[in-house]
Design a protein around this motif. Structure first.
Motif, short mmCIF file in Angstrom:
data_model
loop_
_atom_site.label_atom_id
_atom_site.label_comp_id
_atom_site.label_asym_id
_atom_site.label_seq_id
_atom_site.Cartn_x
_atom_site.Cartn_y
_atom_site.Cartn_z
N ILE A 65 83.56 -1.43 -61.60
CA ILE A 65 83.69 -2.52 -62.58
C ILE A 65 83.76 -3.88 -61.87
N GLN A 66 84.56 -3.96 -60.82
CA GLN A 66 84.70 -5.21 -60.08
C GLN A 66 83.38 -5.63 -59.43
N SER A 67 82.67 -4.65 -58.90
CA SER A 67 81.40 -4.94 -58.22
C SER A 67 80.32 -5.37 -59.20
N VAL A 68 80.42 -4.91 -60.46
CA VAL A 68 79.46 -5.32 -61.48
C VAL A 68 79.50 -6.84 -61.66
N PHE A 69 80.70 -7.40 -61.79
CA PHE A 69 80.84 -8.84 -61.99
C PHE A 69 80.28 -9.62 -60.80
N TRP A 70 80.56 -9.12 -59.59
CA TRP A 70 80.06 -9.79 -58.38
C TRP A 70 78.54 -9.71 -58.30
N ALA A 71 77.99 -8.52 -58.57
CA ALA A 71 76.54 -8.32 -58.48
C ALA A 71 75.78 -9.14 -59.53
N VAL A 72 76.32 -9.19 -60.75
CA VAL A 72 75.68 -9.97 -61.81
C VAL A 72 75.67 -11.46 -61.46
N ALA A 73 76.74 -11.92 -60.85
CA ALA A 73 76.82 -13.33 -60.45
C ALA A 73 75.81 -13.66 -59.35
N ILE A 74 75.52 -12.69 -58.48
CA ILE A 74 74.61 -12.92 -57.36
C ILE A 74 73.16 -12.64 -57.75
N GLU A 75 72.95 -11.51 -58.42
CA GLU A 75 71.60 -11.05 -58.75
C GLU A 75 71.37 -11.15 -60.26
N ARG A 76 70.55 -12.14 -60.66
CA ARG A 76 70.29 -12.37 -62.09
C ARG A 76 68.99 -11.71 -62.56
N ASN A 77 68.20 -11.20 -61.63
CA ASN A 77 66.92 -10.61 -62.00
C ASN A 77 67.13 -9.19 -62.55
N PRO A 78 66.76 -8.92 -63.82
CA PRO A 78 66.98 -7.58 -64.40
C PRO A 78 66.22 -6.47 -63.68
N SER A 79 65.08 -6.80 -63.07
CA SER A 79 64.30 -5.77 -62.38
C SER A 79 65.02 -5.22 -61.16
N ALA A 80 65.98 -5.99 -60.62
CA ALA A 80 66.73 -5.53 -59.45
C ALA A 80 67.65 -4.36 -59.80
N TRP A 81 67.95 -4.21 -61.09
CA TRP A 81 68.84 -3.15 -61.55
C TRP A 81 68.10 -1.90 -61.97
N ARG A 82 66.77 -1.96 -61.97
CA ARG A 82 65.97 -0.83 -62.43
C ARG A 82 65.88 0.24 -61.34
N LEU A 83 66.12 1.49 -61.71
CA LEU A 83 66.04 2.60 -60.77
C LEU A 83 64.84 3.49 -61.09
N GLY A 84 64.18 3.97 -60.07
CA GLY A 84 63.08 4.91 -60.23
C GLY A 84 63.31 6.13 -59.36
N PHE A 85 62.38 7.05 -59.38
CA PHE A 85 62.51 8.25 -58.55
C PHE A 85 61.96 7.92 -57.15
N ASP A 86 62.79 7.20 -56.40
CA ASP A 86 62.36 6.75 -55.07
C ASP A 86 63.54 6.83 -54.10
N ILE A 87 63.37 6.17 -52.95
CA ILE A 87 64.40 6.21 -51.90
C ILE A 87 65.68 5.56 -52.37
N HIS A 88 65.60 4.59 -53.29
CA HIS A 88 66.81 3.93 -53.80
C HIS A 88 67.70 4.92 -54.54
N LEU A 89 67.11 5.68 -55.44
CA LEU A 89 67.88 6.67 -56.21
C LEU A 89 68.42 7.77 -55.31
N LEU A 90 67.59 8.23 -54.38
CA LEU A 90 68.03 9.28 -53.44
C LEU A 90 69.21 8.81 -52.61
N SER A 91 69.15 7.57 -52.13
CA SER A 91 70.25 7.02 -51.31
C SER A 91 71.53 6.90 -52.11
N LEU A 92 71.41 6.49 -53.37
CA LEU A 92 72.59 6.34 -54.22
C LEU A 92 73.26 7.68 -54.51
N ILE A 93 72.44 8.69 -54.81
CA ILE A 93 72.99 10.03 -55.06
C ILE A 93 73.63 10.58 -53.79
#
Length: 363
Positions: A235-263
């Motif tokens: 929850i705390q990191s959401v507020f910080w990330a939204v303040a820094i990153e305003r581009n909605p596409s940065a929050w989009r996840l696909g079946f790629d290395i990003h999702l694999l790393s997060l899991i």
């Protein structure tokens, strides 16, 4: 068939060793997966939000089923304290860590992790939660190990020296992709900024470890406490990330290395390795766990050199040796000191929960 049966028996009798080898392998993978995901364009602050969300979801069922019978009252004051500790420890540390890894390397991230037990000891000493006697050998070992360990981290960060050319063969990954994955840590100024930020992240993590002691005394349900802190951190990191990153596409996840790393980081690191360490601590003790920490550095350095052709410098090797030497010196002194205090009844009555969380020495 006999040989296979023999291997199975060896595995059974050496379960804690096998578990810790697996844990360090997972931690090495965490540094590498995180580096690739962020180098491929994922915002580090968004990465923290998703990682903590995955960790909360992964831990919640285990916290509910395994600790449903454990009585732990959660007052409003305690809830506020947990929220603040999550902010000062988990949220600050993880956001600094993933920001820093964008400007350094996976090997450096794995190396500086070895400073966490040393920094934790120094901070506990300053807060008078830890004592040291310079008149005894174990006290000298702890002080000397702290100085050597921190010096090793500084040497690793700022002293390069000539590159080692023992791995000069071509990697299976193209040179272009390697340059892309490491482009953010190419300049000297960015490396220094990333190195200092990484050391700050480790300091924040050490502070989080120290603050766990008083909280566990009031709320002994360790798994529920960890889940709650992961949720607050998300929850705390959401507020910080939204303040820094305003581009909605940065929050989009696909079946790629990003999702694999997060899991991998959210479920594998926070969930599986946590319980393996807790189990191994109950079998062998916290010092046994900490002794395996340098293995993640070795595995990360070798894999980074093989897969990414990441150069390994003579100064980095010297700094790593100082880091590991300082770590083992502090652990040896701590082990000897605790061994001498075993006869004291107050030592015997010391709650086990404090030492269990001290083993979580990785982000």
């Amino acid at each position: 068939m006999k040989s296979l049966f023999g291997y199975v028996m060896i595995m059974k009798t050496h379960k804690p060793y096998v578990a810790m080898l697996f844990v360090q392998l997972v931690y090495a993978g965490m540094a590498m997966f995180s580096k690739v995901a962020i180098a491929k364009g994922m915002n580090p602050f968004v990465f923290v939000v998703y990682r903590q969300a995955f960790a909360s979801v992964a831990l919640a069922p285990f916290a509910y089923f395994y600790e449903s019978n454990k009585s732990a009252l959660l007052s409003f004051n305690l809830l506020c304290m947990i929220f603040l500790v999550s902010l000062c420890g988990l949220s600050l540390s993880l956001n600094l860590y993933y920001f820093a890894i964008n400007y350094t390397s996976a090997t450096f991230a794995a190396a500086t992790t070895n400073t966490i037990p040393v920094v934790t000891f120094v901070m506990a000493l300053l807060l008078r939660m830890e004592s040291v006697s310079v008149k005894r050998l174990h006290g000298i070992a702890k002080v000397l190990g702290s100085v050597v360990g921190i010096s090793g981290a500084l040497v690793f960060a700022f002293v390069k020296g000539p590159p080692l050319k023992f791995m000069s063969h071509e990697s299976s990954i193209s040179k272009e992709s390697v340059e892309t994955s490491l482009k953010s840590s190419s300049t000297r100024g960015e490396w220094v900024k990333g190195s200092l930020t990484m050391l700050l992240a480790n300091t924040a993590w050490s502070l989080w470890l120290i603050l766990q002691g008083p909280i566990i005394k009031q709320y002994p349900a360790k798994l529920r406490l960890t889940t709650l802190q992961c949720f607050f951190s998300c929850i705390q990191s959401v507020f910080w990330a939204v303040a820094i990153e305003r581009n909605p596409s940065a929050w989009r996840l696909g079946f790629d290395i990003h999702l694999l790393s997060l899991i991998y980081c959210g479920v594998g690191v926070t969930g599986i390795t946590y319980w393996l360490q807790v189990w191994a601590i109950e079998k062998k003790g916290p010092v046994f766990i900490a002794m395996f920490t340098p293995l993640a550095l070795i595995i990360t350095a070798v894999l980074s050199a093989l897969l990414w052709r990441e150069p390994l410098h003579l100064g980095s090797v010297g700094g790593a040796l100082l880091l590991v030497g300082g770590l083992y010196s502090v652990l040896w002194g701590k082990n000897k000191e605790e061994g001498k205090g075993e006869t004291n009844e107050q030592k015997l009555d010391k709650p086990k929960e404090e030492t269990i969380l001290e083993c979580i020495t990785h982000h």
